[in-house]
Design an enzyme around this catalytic site. Structure first.
Site, short mmCIF file in Angstrom:
data_model
loop_
_atom_site.label_atom_id
_atom_site.label_comp_id
_atom_site.label_asym_id
_atom_site.label_seq_id
_atom_site.Cartn_x
_atom_site.Cartn_y
_atom_site.Cartn_z
N ASP A 324 0.69 -1.08 -0.03
CA ASP A 324 -0.16 -0.13 0.02
C ASP A 324 0.95 1.24 0.14
O ASP A 324 2.17 1.38 0.44
CB ASP A 324 -0.80 -0.13 1.25
CG ASP A 324 -1.86 0.99 1.15
OD1 ASP A 324 -2.43 1.62 0.09
OD2 ASP A 324 -2.45 1.43 2.32
N GLU A 327 2.52 4.91 -4.33
CA GLU A 327 2.50 5.75 -5.45
C GLU A 327 3.55 6.48 -5.60
O GLU A 327 3.86 6.70 -6.87
CB GLU A 327 1.25 6.91 -5.24
CG GLU A 327 -0.03 6.14 -5.35
CD GLU A 327 -0.68 5.47 -3.85
OE1 GLU A 327 -0.03 5.59 -3.16
OE2 GLU A 327 -1.33 4.49 -4.06
N ASP A 403 -9.32 3.72 -1.37
CA ASP A 403 -10.09 4.11 -0.54
C ASP A 403 -11.45 4.42 -1.03
O ASP A 403 -11.68 5.84 -1.27
CB ASP A 403 -9.57 5.35 0.33
CG ASP A 403 -8.44 4.72 1.16
OD1 ASP A 403 -8.16 3.47 1.04
OD2 ASP A 403 -7.57 5.58 1.53
C1 GLC Z 1 -4.48 3.29 3.05
C2 GLC Z 1 -5.12 2.47 2.49
C3 GLC Z 1 -6.25 1.40 3.49
C4 GLC Z 1 -5.60 1.38 4.66
C5 GLC Z 1 -4.73 2.50 5.24
C6 GLC Z 1 -4.01 2.24 6.51
O1 GLC Z 1 -5.48 4.41 3.04
O2 GLC Z 1 -5.78 2.69 1.21
O3 GLC Z 1 -6.71 0.57 2.95
O4 GLC Z 1 -6.42 0.76 5.78
O5 GLC Z 1 -3.97 3.17 4.30
O6 GLC Z 1 -2.87 1.15 6.07
#
Ligand code: GLC
Length: 718
Positions: A324, A327, A403
């Site tokens: 995650d 980007e 999200d």
């Molecule tokens: C980002 C991700 C989300 C996750 C959060 C904390 O917003 O898109 O899915 O829960 O980070 O890790």
């Protein structure tokens, strides 16, 4: 090639390309002389310093698809897109999702398709008739002018060829297709997680994976465990694994800047971190506070990062990773953007890093993690789900749409987003079931399970401080309906797993736009509220609050209502009943769908091979089976064929080929939608007829021992 003074003509058996040089222009036509594309009549090619723009003539009636997960509907016509990877949680239909870059689109015109892939990692743009109705265009501020035209005319051929070019999707392990339960920040003790797992089993809601979001880490230091929550990760993971759960954890790319934190110290010492033009290490701001970033464009850095996964393997975590914030997301607190801007970062040659390399940062991370997981779990196929990416990341990872929000609009939006991802070579994708941001409602959650159980990646995930959305929190009815949807997913797992295997060989997605199978029918070209799962199942989910019926369009074919077995002859547009407990689903005549009993996770034996067979159509389907996880282990394929007419139905279950052997089992043919009891039933062309067991009004069953040999079943009516 024939050269002329001001151009040339290139001819193959399939096409003819006419190139003019003064002024520049191109025209591509197929062997029958039909125009495929033509550059714009004026200014077909524009340059401004390093920037370029290519303009193609809009001939009329074009539909555009692809572009990855951008968020404003199925048909891209009339929109403009930019490829620039950013964490942008506010996406919806008016402002686009920006997590990923996919400079690839498909043009469909008069029922014939071709694709265009612009092989450029800069901030490319694509304009599908927003700037002008005379042309559509694409270009980049810098970088190479390399683009590929991929000939159809079938959309499926374009997708196949695009994934031959950018890489076939990885074949994820079977457990990656199971249901996952997740929550940000509020599953924050061992007991919380064990309770969730217990509830799943107690309530018989099949579940595969318990997900650990960032709170499992020690101060958000990646590859560590918070000792206050997990004094013994290994014991905890093994407790869950005894209950039949896998544990998958999140990993972000950013490393906490802290002397004494081994990953940081090593990164500095080995010079593996992104650097600024003054030679200092670039420092951003993410969950752990001051954060530094591995330079994934270098193979030694990818290798180093990937090697960290041995620690996760030692703790017993599954051979997967949720990656995650890649980007990369940065400056999570507002107001500090300038100070932490990545504009100062330079690449290995001292050139600005962002313009050329930002969009491929996540691609490098995905590769690092993929290779690292393969080394940490030898012989096993990794399962990675990434938020960001660039064309080609399908070789390493699945994705989810980031999200989203707990709204009816986002429920619908997930369909065009996932369909376009699938057309863009990314078959393994999903959206957070229930919605991530905001409070879900009981009804929305039910409808989301009823849609989400068909997402290739199927996970309930939500943000902290929003309404809890585990299947049981809203009482018995919501729980029952959620259970039914998840159970249906597991009943169809053999079908879905075979489709996943097929996707890894051809790029053809599991979740498909209706037009992928009915390209000649223009009424399918804009359908973004129905979709196909594989070649046989059409799903028309309910997408609006309080709706208890909806309009469905079934293209030219025979169809059967999945629940009632009623025959519907397409093309047909009608209103179907859709009470809260129903997912409108239609099966194509002649379908043969491998299925099985409901299991609580994908490692459980599914027992007898159930084959759902429908009359009035013809088809072929390949069942793929193996242990669900091995990289180069034994596997088998079984070819099924259905042929039928008004008076007969012939099913061939081919001999199993390959070295994988299932546990002893029967094949249970379940014939659905038969008009009446057949006059004769023959098995393997023996004269002596077999008897069918009546299972329902139009349902009949026949059981054979699965001996791996070919079997022919012929039903006849007078
Ligand atoms: C980002 C991700 C989300 C996750 C959060 C904390 O917003 O898109 O899915 O829960 O980070 O890790």
């Amino acid at each position: 090639m024939e050269e002329r003074r001001d151009g040339a003509t290139i001819k193959t058996e399939e096409f003819e390309l006419i190139v003019e040089t003064r002024p520049f222009g191109m025209r591509l036509q197929d062997q029958s002389g039909q125009l495929i594309f033509e550059t714009a009549q004026q200014q077909a090619m524009m340059w401004q310093s390093q920037a370029f723009q290519c303009r193609m003539r809009m001939l009329g009636g074009e539909h555009f698809y692809g572009m990855g997960e951008k968020s404003n509907g199925l048909n891209r016509r009339g929109f403009r897109y930019e490829m620039w990877n950013e964490d942008f949680a506010e996406f919806d239909t008016s402002s686009d999702s920006r997590y990923q870059s996919c400079p690839f689109f498909i043009v469909l015109r008069e029922g014939r398709a071709h694709g265009v892939f612009l092989d450029n990692t800069y901030k490319t743009f694509f304009d599908f008739g927003k700037e002008s109705s005379e042309y559509y265009s694409f270009g980049a501020p810098d970088g190479s002018l390399d683009y590929y035209i991929i000939l159809g005319p079938a959309i499926s051929d374009v997708v196949d060829c695009y994934t031959r070019l950018t890489g076939r999707p990885c074949f994820i392990p079977r457990w990656g297709l199971g249901y996952q339960q997740s929550r940000f920040l509020e599953y924050n003790s061992e007991e919380d997680l064990i309770t969730i797992a217990n509830e799943m089993r107690k309530r018989q809601i099949p579940c595969e994976v318990i997900v650990l979001d960032i709170e499992y880490m020690d101060g958000y230091r990646i590859f560590t465990w918070n000792p206050a929550i997990f004094p013994s990760p290994k014991k905890f993971v093994s407790r869950l694994s005894k209950m039949g759960f896998r544990v998958m954890s999140i990993i972000d790319p950013g490393i906490k800047l802290e002397q004494g934190f081994s990953l940081y110290d090593e990164g500095e010492e080995k010079d593996f971190l992104l650097k600024k033009s003054d030679g200092s290490t670039y420092v951003g701001l993410v969950w752990p506070g001051d954060t530094v970033f591995p330079d994934f464009s270098r193979s030694e850095v990818r290798e180093w990062f990937g090697s960290q996964y041995t620690r996760m393997a030692e703790a017993g975590l599954s051979n997967g990773s949720w990656i995650d914030m890649n980007e990369p997301s940065n400056c999570i607190y507002d107001g500090l953007k300038d100070e932490h801007s990545m504009k100062t970062v330079v690449d290995q040659n001292g050139e600005p890093w962002e313009p050329r390399l930002r969009n491929v940062y996540a691609l490098g991370m995905a590769e690092a993690v993929f290779e690292g997981l393969k080394r940490a779990y030898p012989g096993k196929r990794p399962f990675i789900v990434t938020r960001s990416g660039f064309s080609g990341y399908q070789r390493f990872a699945a994705t989810w749409t980031g999200d989203n929000h707990s709204t009816w609009e986002h429920l619908w939006l997930s369909i065009p987003m996932l369909l376009n991802l699938g057309l863009s070579g990314v078959p393994f994708c999903g959206a957070d079931v229930g919605g991530f941001g905001g409070d879900t409602t009981p009804e929305l959650l039910v409808r989301w399970y009823q849609l989400g159980c068909f997402y290739p990646f199927f996970r309930n995930h939500s943000n902290m401080n929003t309404a809890r959305q585990e299947p049981w929190v809203f009482g018995d009815e919501v729980e029952r309906l959620s259970r039914e949807a998840v159970s249906l997913r597991y009943q169809l797992l053999r079908y879905i797993y075979s489709l996943a295997w097929y996707a890894s060989r051809t790029g053809i997605p599991l979740m498909r736009p209706v037009f992928l199978h009915f390209q000649e029918d223009e009424r399918t070209w804009d359908i973004d509220d129905q979709f196909m799962v594989g070649p046989f199942v059409l799903v028309a989910p309910v997408l609006e609050e309080e709706m208890r019926s909806r309009e469905v369009y079934l293209p030219n074919s025979n169809w059967f209502d999945f629940w009632s077995d009623d025959l519907i002859k397409g093309p047909s547009r009608f209103t179907c009943d859709a009470p809260l407990d129903k997912i409108p689903m239609y099966i194509r005549g002649g379908a043969i769908i491998p299925a099985g009993r409901v299991i609580q996770n994908s490692d459980e034996e599914q027992g007898d091979l159930l084959l759902l067979v429908y009359p009035l159509g013809e088809s072929e389907f390949t069942l793929y089976e193996d242990d669900g996880i091995s990289q180069d282990g034994p596997y088998s394929t079984t070819q099924f064929r259905v042929e039928s007419s008004d008076k007969s139905l012939h099913v061939v279950a081919g001999a199993r080929s390959g070295s994988w052997k299932p546990a002893p089992r029967s094949i249970v043919f379940e014939f659905r939608g038969l008009p009446s009891s057949p006059a004769t039933v023959s098995v393997d062309r023996r004269k002596k007829s077999a008897t069918l067991v009546k299972l329902g009004e139009r349902r009949y069953g026949l059981t054979l021992n699965d001996d791996g040999k070919r079997h022919d079943i012929i039903l006849k009516w007078n």
